[in-house]
Enzyme design. Sequence first.
Site, PDB file in Angstrom:
ATOM      1  CD1 TRP A  31       6.690   3.187 -16.142  1.00  0.00           C
ATOM      2  CD2 TRP A  31       7.003   0.832 -15.591  1.00  0.00           C
ATOM      3  NE1 TRP A  31       6.334   2.978 -14.856  1.00  0.00           N
ATOM      4  CE2 TRP A  31       6.639   1.692 -14.513  1.00  0.00           C
ATOM      5  CE3 TRP A  31       7.196  -0.229 -15.733  1.00  0.00           C
ATOM      6  CZ2 TRP A  31       6.410   0.979 -13.183  1.00  0.00           C
ATOM      7  CZ3 TRP A  31       7.228  -1.054 -14.406  1.00  0.00           C
ATOM      8  CH2 TRP A  31       6.841  -0.481 -13.313  1.00  0.00           C
ATOM      9  CG  ASP A  68       2.576  -0.223 -20.524  1.00  0.00           C
ATOM     10  OD1 ASP A  68       1.557  -0.040 -19.847  1.00  0.00           O
ATOM     11  OD2 ASP A  68       3.792  -0.534 -19.999  1.00  0.00           O
ATOM     12  CE  LYS A 111       1.211   2.454 -12.101  1.00  0.00           C
ATOM     13  NZ  LYS A 111       2.020   1.740 -13.007  1.00  0.00           N
TER      14      LYS A 111
HETATM   15  C1  LIG Z   1       2.884   0.796 -13.295  1.00  0.00           C
HETATM   16  C2  LIG Z   1       3.161   0.544 -14.611  1.00  0.00           C
HETATM   17  C3  LIG Z   1       3.547  -0.852 -14.984  1.00  0.00           C
HETATM   18  C4  LIG Z   1       3.990  -1.942 -14.155  1.00  0.00           C
HETATM   19  O1  LIG Z   1       2.530  -2.446 -13.635  1.00  0.00           O
HETATM   20  P1  LIG Z   1       2.296  -3.600 -12.699  1.00  0.00           P
HETATM   21  O2  LIG Z   1       1.048  -3.742 -12.513  1.00  0.00           O
HETATM   22  O3  LIG Z   1       2.886  -3.117 -11.346  1.00  0.00           O
HETATM   23  O4  LIG Z   1       2.989  -4.672 -13.224  1.00  0.00           O
HETATM   24  C5  LIG Z   1       3.967  -0.874 -16.312  1.00  0.00           C
HETATM   25  N1  LIG Z   1       3.867   0.151 -17.432  1.00  0.00           N
HETATM   26  C6  LIG Z   1       3.595   1.303 -16.923  1.00  0.00           C
HETATM   27  C7  LIG Z   1       3.414   2.399 -17.882  1.00  0.00           C
HETATM   28  C8  LIG Z   1       3.207   1.524 -15.482  1.00  0.00           C
HETATM   29  O5  LIG Z   1       2.848   2.790 -15.426  1.00  0.00           O
END
Ligand SMILES: *Cc1c(COP(=O)(O)O)cnc(C)c1O
Length: 361
Positions: free
Chosen positions: A102, A172, A196
């Site tokens: 990521w 993030d 998530k």
């Molecule tokens: C799943 C995830 C993303 C991407 O998320 P989307 O909603 O599919 O754009 C980005 N960063 C992390 C840490 C993730 O777990």
Amino acid sequence: MSRAINFSAGPAALPAEVLSQAAEEMLDWHGCGQSVMEMSHRGKEFISIAEAAEADLRELLAIPANYKVLFLQGGATLQFEMIPINLLCGKTSADYVSTGEWAKKAIKEARPFCDVNVIASSEDKNFSYAPGQSTWKLNKKAAYVHYTANETIGGVEFHWVPEVGDVPLVCDMSSNILSKPVDVAKYGLIYAGAQKNIGPAGLTIVIVRDDLIGKAVPTPPTMLDYKTHADNDSMFNTPPTYAIYIAGLVFKWLKRHGGLAAMQKKNIEKANFLYNYIDQSKFFHNPVRVTDRSRMNVPFTLQDEALDEEFLKGAKARGMVQLKGHRSVGGMRASIYNAMPIEGVQALVDYMREFEIKHGN
Ligand SMILES: *Cc1c(COP(=O)(O)O)cnc(C)c1O
């Protein structure tokens, strides 16, 4: 009806209490004769839902008053672009910490907008740890410092908050937001896709300090400017209303169950239970440095990958689903977000023990 024990990394399991309430309210929300899905986003019913969701999130995370909470779309992935568009503030470079899949994606998307300085990385050991603060080569001229609090695929989590001086810290938190209390004041911006640990896919939450809004690149696309969304209470266009509603129910669920301190305690207990078993086993293995292991996503491999399919089949027969590891790393991954009860993790460990006795040597 029987519910699976769902270890999905995302979209992930939601609390059964939340889904039951949503089912009850599906056709007629609070006597208004409409489903939340059918309501105008500008009507008083939905406005009350959105306001309650924001207020509850603010309470859970103790978000200071000088931060805006934005309910956006486009996933965390769109934030990889919105962050440089909005936060460069006339500067030409940004600092990024590279910790896995990521972080690498965030870095790639920022490169067209600025000089990306990768100031710390764990690539030397296959992204199996969180680079310590002392290794970070911070640049005073950076517009911001970006890191990934939890690498959902690699299973690496920062259990500490970086110190970056006056440069805004951007994080993030897609896969560990709401899993523990966070000192929001240490951050310039926090973002997370909802699917998530918050609610359904389609909603992205951005928590951003006031002074960082309104300084985007000249004539930014309207929808990519935080100011557009901040000035319009996230209703410049139609927001993902149903996802906001479910997220709001999750926030209420978190409050009923003791808030984030209680969640943290539960999450530590769950993660320890699984890692302790893996560590004493000769059959299962987790590659992440012990101090940096994720409490949300636990990747593990079997002694012999030829047994992967059989492991997954046996798990399914016991009601345990979505344990297959990410296609880029193989093996298994158990995602154990807030909605996973300790009993689910115990069932997994019981099964792992049984499997090891049968197949280990
Ligand atoms: C799943 C995830 C993303 C991407 O998320 P989307 O909603 O599919 O754009 C980005 N960063 C992390 C840490 C993730 O777990």
